[in-house]
Structure formats: C-alpha cells, structure tokens
Design an enzyme around this catalytic site. Structure first.
Site, PDB file in Angstrom:
ATOM      1  N   HIS A  17       8.664 -35.421 -44.428  1.00  0.00           N
ATOM      2  CA  HIS A  17       8.284 -36.804 -44.129  1.00  0.00           C
ATOM      3  C   HIS A  17       7.532 -37.345 -45.335  1.00  0.00           C
ATOM      4  CE1 HIS A  17       6.096 -39.671 -41.066  1.00  0.00           C
ATOM      5  NE2 HIS A  17       6.615 -40.317 -42.089  1.00  0.00           N
ATOM      6  N   ARG A  66       0.263 -38.302 -47.845  1.00  0.00           N
ATOM      7  CA  ARG A  66      -0.793 -37.347 -47.484  1.00  0.00           C
ATOM      8  C   ARG A  66      -0.321 -35.898 -47.535  1.00  0.00           C
ATOM      9  NH1 ARG A  66      -1.481 -38.628 -41.098  1.00  0.00           N
ATOM     10  NH2 ARG A  66      -1.764 -40.713 -41.895  1.00  0.00           N
ATOM     11  N   ARG A  92       5.400 -39.872 -46.385  1.00  0.00           N
ATOM     12  CA  ARG A  92       4.567 -40.937 -45.801  1.00  0.00           C
ATOM     13  C   ARG A  92       4.156 -41.940 -46.868  1.00  0.00           C
ATOM     14  NH1 ARG A  92       1.816 -41.093 -41.025  1.00  0.00           N
ATOM     15  NH2 ARG A  92       2.437 -39.512 -39.515  1.00  0.00           N
ATOM     16  N   HIS A 131       3.607 -29.415 -43.521  1.00  0.00           N
ATOM     17  CA  HIS A 131       2.256 -28.853 -43.509  1.00  0.00           C
ATOM     18  C   HIS A 131       2.033 -27.754 -44.542  1.00  0.00           C
ATOM     19  CE1 HIS A 131       1.098 -31.698 -40.666  1.00  0.00           C
ATOM     20  NE2 HIS A 131       2.024 -31.320 -39.806  1.00  0.00           N
ATOM     21  N   HIS A 153       8.796 -32.969 -31.997  1.00  0.00           N
ATOM     22  CA  HIS A 153       7.372 -33.283 -32.021  1.00  0.00           C
ATOM     23  C   HIS A 153       6.593 -32.424 -31.034  1.00  0.00           C
ATOM     24  CE1 HIS A 153       3.610 -35.268 -32.774  1.00  0.00           C
ATOM     25  NE2 HIS A 153       4.192 -35.750 -33.837  1.00  0.00           N
ATOM     26  N   ASN A 206      10.557 -28.363 -40.326  1.00  0.00           N
ATOM     27  CA  ASN A 206       9.737 -29.369 -40.998  1.00  0.00           C
ATOM     28  C   ASN A 206       8.620 -28.659 -41.780  1.00  0.00           C
ATOM     29  OD1 ASN A 206       7.482 -31.148 -41.426  1.00  0.00           O
ATOM     30  ND2 ASN A 206       8.430 -32.613 -40.048  1.00  0.00           N
ATOM     31  N   GLU A 227      16.470 -39.401 -32.120  1.00  0.00           N
ATOM     32  CA  GLU A 227      15.604 -38.224 -31.947  1.00  0.00           C
ATOM     33  C   GLU A 227      14.564 -38.596 -30.906  1.00  0.00           C
ATOM     34  OE1 GLU A 227      14.435 -35.857 -35.271  1.00  0.00           O
ATOM     35  OE2 GLU A 227      12.610 -35.179 -34.276  1.00  0.00           O
ATOM     36  N   GLU A 285      12.361 -37.968 -43.409  1.00  0.00           N
ATOM     37  CA  GLU A 285      11.743 -38.909 -42.466  1.00  0.00           C
ATOM     38  C   GLU A 285      11.020 -39.987 -43.254  1.00  0.00           C
ATOM     39  OE1 GLU A 285      10.657 -35.650 -38.989  1.00  0.00           O
ATOM     40  OE2 GLU A 285       9.083 -36.863 -39.886  1.00  0.00           O
ATOM     41  N   THR A 338       2.802 -38.564 -36.153  1.00  0.00           N
ATOM     42  CA  THR A 338       3.607 -39.668 -35.629  1.00  0.00           C
ATOM     43  C   THR A 338       3.407 -39.751 -34.113  1.00  0.00           C
ATOM     44  OG1 THR A 338       5.163 -39.030 -37.345  1.00  0.00           O
ATOM     45  CG2 THR A 338       5.895 -40.717 -35.789  1.00  0.00           C
TER      46      THR A 338
END
Ligand code: PXP
Length: 242
Positions: free
Chosen positions: A45, A51, A47, A12, A194, A9, A153, A72, A103
């Site tokens: 993801h 963000r 969003r 970031h 996560h 992922n 998941e 996602e 999340t």
C-alpha cells in the site's frame, strides 16, 4: 476445483524499517521470499504520507517480483500517475485518511465517482486488474459493477474484531455471504481482507466464491515467531479449498 489465492501484504516490514530510519528489514527481500514460500501475489500500500512503503520499494519490487504485484492506492491523481507508470498487475483502490492507523472501512463510492470511473478505465487500459475495497454492502457492489471494476475486496475488519473478542458474528457473516453472492452473480471476482488471523481465515474461507485473501499484519507478526515461510504455509493450508 477453484483455487483460493493468498496475497501477502508486506507493508509492515517497511513499518519496522521506518521505525528506525534504517535500510532494513527490506520489503524487497520480504516480497521475494513471499514469492518463494508460496504467496500467489504480494500486496503493498503506497500511502499518501509514505508511512511504510515508499516509491523506491514499489519500483524495486515491481522490477524483481515474478508473481503479480497488488498495489493498493487511494483515488488521487498522484497515485493514478504512479500506477500508470509502474503498471502493477493488480490495483486495489482503497479509502485513505491521514490520521487512521489502518484502512478503517470501505470506499465511499459516491465521493469523486467521476474521477474514480476515469481512474478505473485508464488503469484497465494500461493492463491492471482493478479491485475496489468496500464494506459488505449490496449498494456498494452495484456501484462497483457500474464503475466497471473487475473485482471487489470485502473489508473483513468488523467480523475479525468480533471473532477476536469472542463476540457473536452471525449477523456479520450473513452480511458478508449476501455481499459475496451478489457480487459473484454480477460476474465480479470477490476478494476479502483486513484483520485476518488464522482463526478468522478459518471462518471466512468457508464462504463460497471468495477467490483471494489479502493478509498482512497478523501474518507478518507471526513470522517474528515462526518465520515467514511457516506463516505463509499455515495460511495457505487454512484457505485451501477442501
Ligand atoms: N486488504 C486491503 C485492501 C487493505 O487495505 C489491507 C490493509 O492494508 C489488507 C487487505 C490487509 O489487512 P491486514 O494487514 O489487517 O491483514
């Protein structure tokens, strides 16, 4: 021997870029390097508040990445429309709250159930594999099956927190094991993600029948110190089935 896949992922990388409103570091570059360094898929993801990842990132990564892209999204009409247009190989539907930092938990599958079912069916018809992000909970798994999802998941945030804080995690790992076994017995593919670190990945990879781990924050953080190549390789080594 069953191979466990690693989804990297890269949200970031976009968080760091957006912190200064610059065009770097580039999420596309991170996606392509993750592919080069052995990731089995790349997760982003999109969003609702954009963000980190934005639609241009999605478009660029979708057009250049050769390994599967796992998108996602929240269960909204806007996200359905975008996903139908972009046709990612994998779609993971997640809950989303504007004020959360990340999340925070699994989906409430009784909320907007009709829309969720419609969304899953149209995305599947469009060629995407569907996963639902849930708590390790038998009721939730039953509903995932009813909704015709391909995968679940399991949200591993709670157990990862316990492991980080050196607190007992036996109860939580049993909850996860039961959930994984039940989902597997219904023919659902099981993923986990996560909050995973090297240490928690070592604990969770011992659970049979998890076929994919999705890891972001810690892996990208580690790459500041040791590089993306080494942090991906280290996670691959950990989750490799013996
Ligand atoms: N899986 C899902 C469904 C997620 O929403 C996230 C966080 O975006 C992750 C995995 C990765 O979590 P982390 O960044 O804590 O590794």
């Amino acid at each position: 021997m069953q191979k466990i896949r690693l989804g990297v992922n890269i949200d970031h990388v976009a968080t760091v870029r957006n912190a200064r409103g610059e065009s770097y570091p580039s999420p596309l570059r991170a996606a392509l390097l993750s592919e080069k360094y052995g990731a089995d898929s790349v997760t982003i993801h999109l969003r609702e508040d954009r963000r980190h990842i934005n639609e241009l990132d999605l478009k660029l990564i979708r057009s250049k990445l050769k390994i599967p892209l796992n998108l996602e999204i929240a269960s909204t009409k806007e996200m359905l429309k975008i996903s139908l247009r972009q046709k990612p190989s994998f779609v993971c539907i997640v809950p989303e709250k504007r004020k959360e930092i990340t999340t925070e938990g699994g989906l409430n599958l009784n909320h907007k159930k009709k829309f969720l079912k419609k969304m899953i069916n149209s995305l599947k018809k469009n060629g995407s594999r569907i996963s639902l992000f849930i708590e390790p909970n038998i009721k939730a798994i039953k509903i995932c099956k009813e909704l015709n999802s391909d995968c679940v998941e399991i949200h591993t945030g709670k157990i990862c927190n316990l492991i980080n804080k050196r607190k007992p995690y036996k109860h939580e790992i049993n909850r996860i094991k039961n959930a994984v076994n039940y989902a597997h017995s219904l023919g659902l593919e099981v993923h986990a993600g996560h909050g995973l670190t090297y240490e928690s990945a070592k604990v969770l990879k011992k659970i049979k029948n998890i076929s994919e781990f999705n890891i972001g924050h810690f892996l990208i953080g580690e790459s500041i110190f040791i590089g993306l190549s080494k942090s991906i390789k280290q996670f691959k080594k950990i989750i490799k089935k013996k």
